[in-house]
Every structure is written in structure tokens, then in C-alpha cells.
Design a protein around this motif. Structure first.
Motif, mmCIF file in Angstrom:
data_model
loop_
_atom_site.group_PDB
_atom_site.id
_atom_site.type_symbol
_atom_site.label_atom_id
_atom_site.label_comp_id
_atom_site.label_asym_id
_atom_site.label_seq_id
_atom_site.Cartn_x
_atom_site.Cartn_y
_atom_site.Cartn_z
ATOM 1 N N PHE A 269 2.291 -0.779 91.592
ATOM 2 C CA PHE A 269 3.886 -0.644 92.510
ATOM 3 C C PHE A 269 4.163 -2.028 91.563
ATOM 4 O O PHE A 269 5.556 -1.596 90.994
ATOM 5 C CB PHE A 269 4.137 -0.596 93.407
ATOM 6 N N THR A 270 3.480 -2.984 91.343
ATOM 7 C CA THR A 270 4.663 -4.151 91.039
ATOM 8 C C THR A 270 4.512 -3.549 89.633
ATOM 9 O O THR A 270 6.007 -4.041 88.470
ATOM 10 C CB THR A 270 3.680 -5.624 91.328
ATOM 11 N N THR A 271 3.835 -3.358 88.896
ATOM 12 C CA THR A 271 3.951 -2.952 86.583
ATOM 13 C C THR A 271 4.569 -1.616 86.382
ATOM 14 O O THR A 271 5.484 -1.837 86.207
ATOM 15 C CB THR A 271 2.151 -2.189 86.594
ATOM 16 N N VAL A 272 4.867 -0.975 87.715
ATOM 17 C CA VAL A 272 6.398 -0.037 87.791
ATOM 18 C C VAL A 272 7.623 -0.895 87.467
ATOM 19 O O VAL A 272 8.174 -0.358 86.384
ATOM 20 C CB VAL A 272 5.862 1.141 88.648
ATOM 21 N N MET A 273 7.457 -1.424 88.510
ATOM 22 C CA MET A 273 9.179 -1.820 88.920
ATOM 23 C C MET A 273 9.711 -2.420 87.484
ATOM 24 O O MET A 273 10.420 -3.264 86.917
ATOM 25 C CB MET A 273 9.141 -2.911 90.183
ATOM 26 N N LEU A 274 8.258 -3.813 86.985
ATOM 27 C CA LEU A 274 8.799 -4.647 86.218
ATOM 28 C C LEU A 274 8.600 -3.802 84.758
ATOM 29 O O LEU A 274 9.876 -4.583 83.526
ATOM 30 C CB LEU A 274 7.659 -5.608 85.478
ATOM 31 N N SER A 275 7.925 -2.336 84.591
ATOM 32 C CA SER A 275 7.486 -1.841 83.415
ATOM 33 C C SER A 275 9.127 -1.112 82.966
ATOM 34 O O SER A 275 9.810 -0.802 82.051
ATOM 35 C CB SER A 275 6.583 -1.161 83.591
ATOM 36 N N GLY B 222 17.217 -7.583 87.132
ATOM 37 C CA GLY B 222 16.408 -7.060 88.315
ATOM 38 C C GLY B 222 14.964 -7.728 88.467
ATOM 39 O O GLY B 222 14.040 -7.595 89.368
ATOM 40 N N GLU B 223 14.748 -8.558 87.485
ATOM 41 C CA GLU B 223 13.738 -9.444 87.517
ATOM 42 C C GLU B 223 13.500 -10.029 89.324
ATOM 43 O O GLU B 223 12.442 -10.536 88.799
ATOM 44 C CB GLU B 223 13.045 -10.667 86.189
ATOM 45 N N LEU C 119 7.815 -9.255 94.751
ATOM 46 C CA LEU C 119 6.605 -8.304 94.911
ATOM 47 C C LEU C 119 5.165 -9.048 94.097
ATOM 48 O O LEU C 119 4.075 -8.625 94.248
ATOM 49 C CB LEU C 119 7.592 -7.095 94.445
ATOM 50 N N ALA C 120 6.007 -9.124 92.794
ATOM 51 C CA ALA C 120 5.177 -9.849 91.962
ATOM 52 C C ALA C 120 3.739 -11.130 92.796
ATOM 53 O O ALA C 120 3.219 -10.636 92.560
ATOM 54 C CB ALA C 120 4.992 -10.052 91.214
ATOM 55 N N SER D 94 8.749 -3.989 72.135
ATOM 56 C CA SER D 94 8.890 -4.338 74.178
ATOM 57 C C SER D 94 8.787 -3.355 74.857
ATOM 58 O O SER D 94 8.764 -2.407 75.960
ATOM 59 C CB SER D 94 9.895 -5.009 73.913
ATOM 60 N N VAL D 95 9.901 -2.437 73.967
ATOM 61 C CA VAL D 95 10.479 -0.995 75.349
ATOM 62 C C VAL D 95 9.617 -0.160 75.194
ATOM 63 O O VAL D 95 9.726 0.359 76.630
ATOM 64 C CB VAL D 95 11.453 -0.373 74.661
ATOM 65 N N ALA D 96 8.821 0.178 74.434
ATOM 66 C CA ALA D 96 7.486 1.349 74.389
ATOM 67 C C ALA D 96 6.730 0.470 75.555
ATOM 68 O O ALA D 96 6.311 1.162 75.859
ATOM 69 C CB ALA D 96 7.232 1.614 73.103
ATOM 70 N N GLY D 97 6.337 -0.518 75.077
ATOM 71 C CA GLY D 97 5.010 -1.139 76.594
ATOM 72 C C GLY D 97 5.737 -0.817 76.653
ATOM 73 O O GLY D 97 5.573 -0.926 78.288
ATOM 74 N N GLY D 98 7.239 -1.054 77.979
ATOM 75 C CA GLY D 98 7.516 -0.640 79.163
ATOM 76 C C GLY D 98 7.003 0.406 79.600
ATOM 77 O O GLY D 98 7.294 0.873 80.283
ATOM 78 N N TRP D 99 7.816 1.345 78.625
ATOM 79 C CA TRP D 99 7.288 2.893 78.631
ATOM 80 C C TRP D 99 6.306 3.743 78.849
ATOM 81 O O TRP D 99 5.735 3.775 80.295
ATOM 82 C CB TRP D 99 8.301 3.629 77.887
ATOM 83 N N VAL D 100 4.973 2.906 78.767
ATOM 84 C CA VAL D 100 3.382 3.060 78.704
ATOM 85 C C VAL D 100 2.866 2.420 80.044
ATOM 86 O O VAL D 100 2.351 2.820 80.652
ATOM 87 C CB VAL D 100 2.672 2.007 77.282
ATOM 88 N N GLY D 101 3.912 1.221 80.503
ATOM 89 C CA GLY D 101 3.111 -0.133 81.736
ATOM 90 C C GLY D 101 4.088 1.472 82.815
ATOM 91 O O GLY D 101 3.168 0.994 83.286
ATOM 92 N N VAL D 102 5.057 1.707 82.559
ATOM 93 C CA VAL D 102 5.887 2.531 83.670
ATOM 94 C C VAL D 102 4.659 3.847 84.034
ATOM 95 O O VAL D 102 3.661 3.380 85.061
ATOM 96 C CB VAL D 102 7.227 3.150 83.474
#
Length: 194
Positions: free
Chosen positions: A20-26, A37-38, A44-45, A154-162
Motif C-alpha cells: 500500500f505504501t509503495t502504491v501511494m509513493l509510486s 502528496g509526499e 504512512l511510510a 523516474s516516471v516509468a519507475g513510478g508506474w512499475v512501482g504501482v
């Protein structure tokens, strides 16, 4: 003769805290949620991503699960590191103005650690294999994006993190459901290596 007390599996708790924390930050890293939103993610983190995983890791230690102990304690500490970095850096307690590429290199280090943990998942269920695969890719994308100044990485990292976080939440859901029903209701997938 005393009856043996069955211990609960701490993995679903650690996985949902991580997921859940990973989804939010990602979602912030992917640009879906605002960078501001950080401030919502930090508590949460600290509590769910950090503390809950650390508790799960200690319970895995008690149960003799080396993989679970190392994973949950390490990623719980990651979330505390992230929280303290943003909080202390944002309030001037830590001077990050000269940090340069150090944070990017730290993210790459987390990628290397996650890559070696991923190797161990070849003997675990397929869902965990997917969690760790997508996590090391996330760390490398975020790390190289920051190191090279390429926002697209970084944006791609966000999507893979989601994706990683959602797989972790599913894995938690499947474990809780399967344990509760005392049978396989939701598949986790057989290990890659027999």
C-alpha cells in the motif's frame, strides 16, 4: 501434554504494509498524484510501510524464516530512511544541498539488494517472484532517472512501482484468504525453481 500454539503468518501483514505504501509513493513518482502528496505518504511510510514491516520481520525471525526476516526488516528500514530523509531534509536538519547524486546511488544500491533477494524468490511462490522482479526494476528506473536527470525513467519507475505495490497487496490478500479458508482460493503460483 501441552497443545502446540499455532503462530500466525506475518507475511501478509508485511506485504500489505509494503504494498500500500509503495502504491501511494509510486503514484506520486508516476505523476498521477501531486508531488505535495509526499506529506501524506510520510506518516504512512513511517507507520505502515516501516513499523509494520519491521514487526513482521521480527516475527519472521521468531518463526525461523530468513528470507522474510531480511526482506521485511530491510524494506521497513527503507521506509524509515525515506521518511527521515524527506522530513529532516525538508526542515533543514539535514543539508541535502550538496548531496548531488548520492540519493540516486542509494536507490541503485537498493536495486542491487532487491535483485539478490529476487534470486531467492525462484524457490518461493510466483507472486513473490513478481513482487521482487518489479521492485528491482523500480529501484533501477528511479535511481538511473535521478542519476542521469531523465524524468521519463523516474516516471516509468513510478508506474512499475504501482504494479509492484499492487502485486504485493494481491499477495497479501491471497495469503490471508487462503489461510482463512484453509485451502487455495486465490492462486500464488508455483515456484519457478523446483
Amino acid at each position: 501434554m501441552a497443545e502446540e500454539i499455532k503462530q500466525a503468518n506475518p507475511a501478509p501483514l508485511g506485504l500489505v504494509g509494503f504494498g500500500f505504501t509503495t502504491v501511494m509513493l509510486s503514484l506520486i513518482n508516476a505523476g498521477v498524484l501531486p508531488k505535495g502528496g509526499e506529506q501524506v505518504v510520510l506518516p504512512l511510510a513511517f507507520a505502515f510501510g516501516g513499523l509494520i514491516q519491521i514487526l513482521a520481520g521480527l516475527l519472521e525471525f521468531k518463526g525461523g524464516n530468513t528470507f522474510g526476516m531480511v526482506a521485511f526488516l530491510s524494506y521497513g528500514a527503507f521506509w524509515w530512511w525515506f521518511t527521515f530523509l524527506v522530513l529532516l531534509g525538508g526542515h533543514g536538519v539535514l543539508d541535502l544541498s550538496q548531496a548531488g547524486s548520492t540519493i540516486a546511488v542509494a536507490l541503485l544500491g537498493w536495486g542491487v539488494f532487491t535483485l539478490y533477494m529476487w534470486v531467492a524468490t525462484f524457490k518461493l511462490n510466483k507472486a513473490l517472484w513478481w513482487v521482487f522482479l518489479t521492485l528491482w526494476i523500480t529501484f533501477f528506473l528511479l535511481g538511473f532517472g535521478a542519476l542521469l536527470g531523465v524524468n521519463g525513467l523516474s516516471v516509468a519507475g513510478g508506474w512499475v512501482g504501482v504494479l509492484c505495490g499492487l502485486i504485493a497487496v494481491y499477495t497479501s490478500f491471497a495469503l490471508v484468504t487462503n489461510i482463512t479458508f484453509n485451502r487455495t482460493v486465490l492462486p500464488l503460483g508455483a515456484p519457478i525453481s523446483g
